[in-house]
Design an enzyme around this catalytic site. Structure first.
Site, PDB file in Angstrom:
ATOM      1  CE1 TYR A  60      -3.554   2.734   1.152  1.00 51.40           C
ATOM      2  CE2 TYR A  60      -1.634   3.611   2.306  1.00 51.40           C
ATOM      3  CZ  TYR A  60      -2.911   3.773   1.812  1.00 51.40           C
ATOM      4  OH  TYR A  60      -3.554   4.976   1.964  1.00 51.40           O
TER       5      TYR A  60
ATOM      6  CD  GLU B 198      -6.233   4.848  -0.422  1.00 48.05           C
ATOM      7  OE1 GLU B 198      -5.668   5.095   0.660  1.00 48.05           O
ATOM      8  OE2 GLU B 198      -7.307   4.242  -0.480  1.00 48.05           O
TER       9      GLU B 198
END
Lengths: 378, 296
Positions: free
Chosen positions: A101, A189
């Site tokens: 991530y 993101e």
């Protein structure tokens, strides 16, 4: 403003980030054609403004064009958390070795952008933060300097060991920050960032939320606004320069100022009813704004009473009263209207309202209780 | 005494020839604020209701000794206006303008720290010390001089609470709206520190709303550093998650920033939270009964 994954990926490509090829389709045949073009296997991904698409069955693997047609047909029109899927992204399926991530957002308390990385990719980052915070590295960025390469290196080494992969990840981390800053995002993101079998790093998902106040700098992003993904009343409100949020109750609220509007909703709930909406007509409000506000609230057939709560400052009560008169005359609402007016020009406003037999109170609690009584009697 | 603005405050109005700027310059002047100058590029030499207009803030500060700037310029130009005010040497900037990009305010905030300049806002109603000075857009007549300090993230909700205080005979030392944006120049803690140090202030009202963690941090700060009684109110108990409630900063994201969390944080340190806006005045009256009681 929320944008779709495929649009966020367009921004990523603009910043040189490696994103697998893909195109968006609105029909199953179109999805099949795209798959034939880019080659199979592919992923077919629902494009909706909500998280948890995978769990809801909105992301599927397809091994050949026929299967692409089949899954696109399933996903298009599907309902994900109350949103209808109108578009799917058909994109090359990667051979995934690991998932990580990376993201950047604004730390409101520290007043700095904050980069976050985690080797635990592919799952909800908030869950990772709550259960295994040691798996997340957070790094604040000086807004004057921007993200520096040494910081990107630090972040990349937190996730990867292989120097070649670290180099690839660093490039993406630096580009992600740059995209975040220049696109005037509130969140950017990649979840997951993947390493493929042959050691390449790819952004296979993309999420960007845009700060509405920064849109004037990026007209190309403003064009990405998907009206079909918004509540039509909220779109109408935005166009009329009103802040509106649709809720489930039956007391329609029209208030000046966001804080007072929230407090009004809370008061409705406190006295045992449910607000139908949040609506802030803003500061210097003209009669026209009040008219538009009434139109929007009246679109909701669940509304049984309209509650207008104004504390005049820059908002002049007489402007509001004129708006109410215009609205009552032109829209002829069937639901009762109760009004509270205090502040600038309230006396003139009261006189104006007499014309349509409306009496305005000066007390917020009183007007809320009255609205609830009238709604219950309806 | 009061905080931030008083008789010594000399105001330059940036954007004085605009619709809002000219209206509020006059309102401030009528209230008794020393509005010494205004700025609109290209309109230097003109005057608005007797207030001289300059092309630059630097000239305005040099000619009229302004120490405070209030900004009414449109969002696209507001960032530059703030930097201009900092550069010109004012000590306090009140930015009324709504709609500055967050990235701009992040940079501005960190620059203000370096330069030692305070900014209230953006997206705020401003600061008023009743009977002394008003810098912003709030209706002056609902205020009354006294000893309650009021700090809030909202505009009209503050007026509502202040009005109830005034009706109950509870005057105010200073009332300020710190702004509804996610990033603001002055936060609750800054104001609590100033109110605690201000001899005129005997009780503090804090009006919060959903979004961010400023209220939670304020609660912790109060427990450690504030001896004066504090009463709180939190708007947005019924706000749905993920939706921006008018203010850019009023949003529950990822399950955090809810009214419940904030109310709990206040209650945990013994700060009463009013259920209704009108109750704030009752709670303050209770706290002030029998003179100033230290909390510890």
């Amino acid at each position: 403003m929320k944008i779709h994954e495929y649009q966020a990926k367009e921004i990523f490509r603009k910043y040189g980030m490696p994103v697998p090829p893909g195109k968006v389709a609105t029909k199953p045949e179109q999805a099949r054609k795209i798959a034939e073009e880019i080659g199979t296997p592919v992923m077919v991904k629902a494009q909706v403004h909500v998280g948890g698409r995978g769990k809801a069955g909105g992301i599927k693997y397809a091994k050949d064009p026929e299967e692409v047609y089949k899954v696109a047909n399933q996903i298009l029109g599907m309902d994900i958390k109350g949103l209808k899927v109108k578009k799917v992204l058909v994109t090359e399926a990667c051979d995934i070795k690991s998932e990580a991530y990376i993201g950047v957002t604004v730390d409101r308390a520290k007043k700095m952008p904050v980069m976050m990385v985690s080797p635990a990719g592919g799952i909800d980052i908030e869950e990772v933060a709550a259960k295994t915070p040691e798996k997340i590295m957070k790094l604040h960025v000086d807004p004057f300097l921007g993200l520096q390469p040494f910081q990107a290196k630090k972040l990349a080494y937190f996730v990867y060991k292989d120097p070649k992969i670290v180099r690839g990840a660093m490039k993406i981390i630096l580009a992600l920050y740059k995209a975040f800053w220049e696109a005037e995002a509130s969140l950017a993101e990649i979840n997951p960032l993947v390493v493929t079998g042959d050691g390449e790093v790819w952004a296979i998902d993309a999420k960007i939320n845009i700060d509405d106040s920064g849109l004037f700098r990026n007209p190309y992003i403003e064009k990405m606004r998907d009206l079909s993904a918004e509540d039509p009343s909220e779109t109408k409100a935005k166009d009329a320069d009103l802040s509106f949020v649709k809720l489930d109750g039956n007391i329609g609220c029209i208030v000046n100022g966001a804080g007072l509007a929230m407090a009004t909703m809370d008061l409705v709930k406190h006295f045992g009813a449910e607000p139908a909406n949040f609506l802030d007509i803003g500061g210097s409000s003209s009669p026209e704004k009040v008219l538009n506000a009434m139109k929007i609230v009246l679109r909701d057939k669940k509304v049984k009473a309209i509650l207008i709560n104004i504390f005049g400052g820059i908002t002049r009560c007489d402007d509001v009263a004129n708006g109410i008169v215009q609205a009552v005359k032109s829209l002829k609402p069937k639901v009762p209207i109760v009004v509270r007016l205090t502040g600038t020009n309230e006396e003139i406003a009261r006189k104006i309202l007499e014309e349509i037999d409306l009496t305005a109170t000066t007390n917020m609690e009183e007007v809320v209780k009255r609205a609830i009584e009238l709604a219950e009697a309806a | 005494m009061a905080i931030l603005v008083d008789r010594k405050t000399k105001v330059v109005v940036q954007g004085i020839t605009g619709r809002d700027g000219s209206f509020h310059a006059l309102q401030m002047k009528k209230y008794g604020t020393k509005v010494v100058s205004g700025v609109t590029p290209g309109k230097g030499g003109q005057s608005v209701d007797g207030i001289p207009v300059f092309d630059t803030v630097e000239q305005a500060v040099k000619e009229t000794k302004a120490n405070t700037s209030v900004i009414y310029v449109p969002p696209v130009f507001a960032t530059d206006a703030i930097y201009e005010a900092i550069d010109a040497g004012v000590k306090l900037i009140v930015c009324v303008t709504e709609g500055l990009p967050t990235t701009d305010v992040l940079t501005i905030y960190n620059y203000l720290k370096i330069k030692g300049v305070r900014m209230v806002g953006p997206n705020c109603p401003g600061v008023i010390s009743p009977g002394l000075s008003k810098v912003g857009i709030m209706p002056g007549q609902i205020h009354k001089k006294g000893n309650v300090g009021v700090v809030s993230r909202s505009g009209t909700l503050t007026y509502e609470v202040v009005w109830h205080l005034t009706l109950k005979g509870l005057g105010q030392s200073t009332c300020l709206g710190i702004g509804g944006d996610p990033i603001i120049g002055t936060n609750f803690i800054d104001c609590l520190e100033l109110f605690e140090a201000d001899p005129q202030t005997e009780a503090i009202v804090l009006i919060g709303e959903i979004g961010g963690t400023d209220e939670e941090e304020a609660a912790v700060y109060i427990k450690k550093h504030v001896s004066k009684p504090v009463v709180a109110f939190v708007a947005g108990r019924t706000a749905p998650p993920g939706k921006r409630m008018g203010h850019a900063g009023a949003i529950i994201s990822g399950g955090s920033g809810t009214a419940e969390e904030k109310i709990r944080a206040f209650n945990r340190v013994g700060i009463p939270v009013a259920e209704l806006p009108a109750q704030v005045a009752d709670l303050v009256a209770e706290k002030l009964k029998g003179g100033r009681k230290r909390r510890k």
